[in-house]
Each structure stands twice: as structure tokens, then as C-alpha cells.
Design a protein around this motif. Sequence first.
Motif, PDB file in Angstrom:
ATOM      1  N   MET A   1      36.675  44.332  44.793  1.00  0.00           N
ATOM      2  CA  MET A   1      35.306  43.882  44.854  1.00  0.00           C
ATOM      3  C   MET A   1      35.268  42.559  45.619  1.00  0.00           C
ATOM      4  N   ARG A   2      34.117  41.980  45.710  1.00  0.00           N
ATOM      5  CA  ARG A   2      33.961  40.767  46.514  1.00  0.00           C
ATOM      6  C   ARG A   2      34.857  39.642  46.033  1.00  0.00           C
ATOM      7  N   GLY A   3      35.517  38.975  46.975  1.00  0.00           N
ATOM      8  CA  GLY A   3      36.278  37.773  46.672  1.00  0.00           C
ATOM      9  C   GLY A   3      37.291  37.923  45.555  1.00  0.00           C
ATOM     10  N   GLY A   4      37.991  39.049  45.519  1.00  0.00           N
ATOM     11  CA  GLY A   4      39.021  39.240  44.496  1.00  0.00           C
ATOM     12  C   GLY A   4      38.463  39.573  43.124  1.00  0.00           C
ATOM     13  N   GLN A   5      37.176  39.868  43.043  1.00  0.00           N
ATOM     14  CA  GLN A   5      36.545  40.193  41.775  1.00  0.00           C
ATOM     15  C   GLN A   5      37.023  41.573  41.304  1.00  0.00           C
ATOM     16  N   LEU A   7      36.815  45.164  39.075  1.00  0.00           N
ATOM     17  CA  LEU A   7      35.731  46.095  38.776  1.00  0.00           C
ATOM     18  C   LEU A   7      35.020  45.670  37.497  1.00  0.00           C
ATOM     19  N   ALA A   8      35.768  45.261  36.479  1.00  0.00           N
ATOM     20  CA  ALA A   8      35.153  44.828  35.215  1.00  0.00           C
ATOM     21  C   ALA A   8      34.209  43.650  35.447  1.00  0.00           C
ATOM     22  N   LEU A  31      35.069  48.141  29.398  1.00  0.00           N
ATOM     23  CA  LEU A  31      35.213  47.954  30.840  1.00  0.00           C
ATOM     24  C   LEU A  31      36.700  48.029  31.166  1.00  0.00           C
ATOM     25  N   PRO A  32      37.040  48.412  32.407  1.00  0.00           N
ATOM     26  CA  PRO A  32      38.453  48.600  32.737  1.00  0.00           C
ATOM     27  C   PRO A  32      39.260  47.316  32.593  1.00  0.00           C
ATOM     28  N   GLY A  33      40.410  47.434  31.959  1.00  0.00           N
ATOM     29  CA  GLY A  33      41.291  46.291  31.771  1.00  0.00           C
ATOM     30  C   GLY A  33      42.348  46.177  32.845  1.00  0.00           C
ATOM     31  N   THR A  34      42.373  47.141  33.754  1.00  0.00           N
ATOM     32  CA  THR A  34      43.389  47.137  34.809  1.00  0.00           C
ATOM     33  C   THR A  34      42.713  47.205  36.171  1.00  0.00           C
ATOM     34  N   ASP A  35      43.469  46.892  37.195  1.00  0.00           N
ATOM     35  CA  ASP A  35      42.955  46.983  38.554  1.00  0.00           C
ATOM     36  C   ASP A  35      42.687  48.444  38.906  1.00  0.00           C
ATOM     37  N   VAL A  36      41.667  48.631  39.706  1.00  0.00           N
ATOM     38  CA  VAL A  36      41.254  49.960  40.147  1.00  0.00           C
ATOM     39  C   VAL A  36      41.255  49.923  41.674  1.00  0.00           C
ATOM     40  N   PRO A  37      41.734  50.987  42.351  1.00  0.00           N
ATOM     41  CA  PRO A  37      41.703  50.991  43.817  1.00  0.00           C
ATOM     42  C   PRO A  37      40.294  50.713  44.344  1.00  0.00           C
ATOM     43  N   SER A  38      40.191  50.028  45.470  1.00  0.00           N
ATOM     44  CA  SER A  38      38.885  49.600  45.981  1.00  0.00           C
ATOM     45  C   SER A  38      37.953  50.778  46.255  1.00  0.00           C
ATOM     46  N   ARG A  39      38.471  51.899  46.731  1.00  0.00           N
ATOM     47  CA  ARG A  39      37.621  53.087  46.957  1.00  0.00           C
ATOM     48  C   ARG A  39      36.982  53.538  45.653  1.00  0.00           C
ATOM     49  N   VAL A  40      37.778  53.543  44.597  1.00  0.00           N
ATOM     50  CA  VAL A  40      37.266  53.969  43.291  1.00  0.00           C
ATOM     51  C   VAL A  40      36.253  52.952  42.774  1.00  0.00           C
ATOM     52  N   SER A  41      36.568  51.668  42.910  1.00  0.00           N
ATOM     53  CA  SER A  41      35.630  50.619  42.478  1.00  0.00           C
ATOM     54  C   SER A  41      34.292  50.769  43.181  1.00  0.00           C
TER      55      SER A  41
END
Length: 129
Positions: A1-5, A7-8, A31-41
Motif C-alpha cells: 500500500m502507499r508508503g509502506g503501509q 493492508l491492515a 485484519l491481516p496480521g501478516t504482509d499480503v502481496p501488493s496485487r492481493v492488497s
Amino acid sequence: MRGGQSLAEALEGLLAQWSERTGIAVETWALPGTDVPSRVSSGVMETMREALSNVERHSRARTVAVAVTTGPSGLRLTVSDDGQGFPEGGAGRGIARMRAAFAELGGSLSVNAVPGEGTTVSGAIPRRP
């Protein structure tokens, strides 16, 4: 997401702004506790915006409950409202866009509306190996 934000964080911001603007309460269950690929986000954010837009425009809901979780099998999204629902066959272009966003990511999305009781949008995107 924007600026390293994450998904959560992006979802938290979207939900807070939307609730403040519309006056509809949001209950965040997960809300997701782990990183999600940018396409999925991106697909999840697009779908969430569309789901919230539908709630605002059509449902007359007082409360929306949201859960977005990640696990070994992938990501799950649920958006439920306590609004008026809609009759079977009442799905419009917004629902088609949400389904398409999840399909592009190899997932699926369903909408279950009960007239007088509300609507639930449920989606799943399998984890890629």
C-alpha cells in the motif's frame, strides 16, 4: 500500500474515514496480521471500497462488520451489514466488479442477501505456492 503501509493499516484508515463520513458504525472483527502481496492488497482494497459503497447507497444499514484474515490457505474477506438486503437477482454492476477483482487473483466471491436482514459479501483468495 502507499508508503509502506500494510493492508491492515490501509483498511483501518478506509474504514475509519468511511464510518465518519457515512455515520454507519464499523465493527472490525479481524485484519491481516501478516504482509499480503501488493496485487492481493489492491484487489482487497478495491473490493472493500465497492462493498462499502453498496452499503452506503443501498442498504440503510446501521452497522457493518468486517473481517479480513490470512492463513495457510490464503486470504478471506467478509463484509456483513444489518441493512435491508435485496431480493434474489438484485445484484448489480458493483457486485460484478467485486467478483471480477477476486477472480483476477484466482479467488472467488459470493454475496448473500436476505431481504429485511442484511447482506454478506464473502471472498477467498488462495495462497500462491
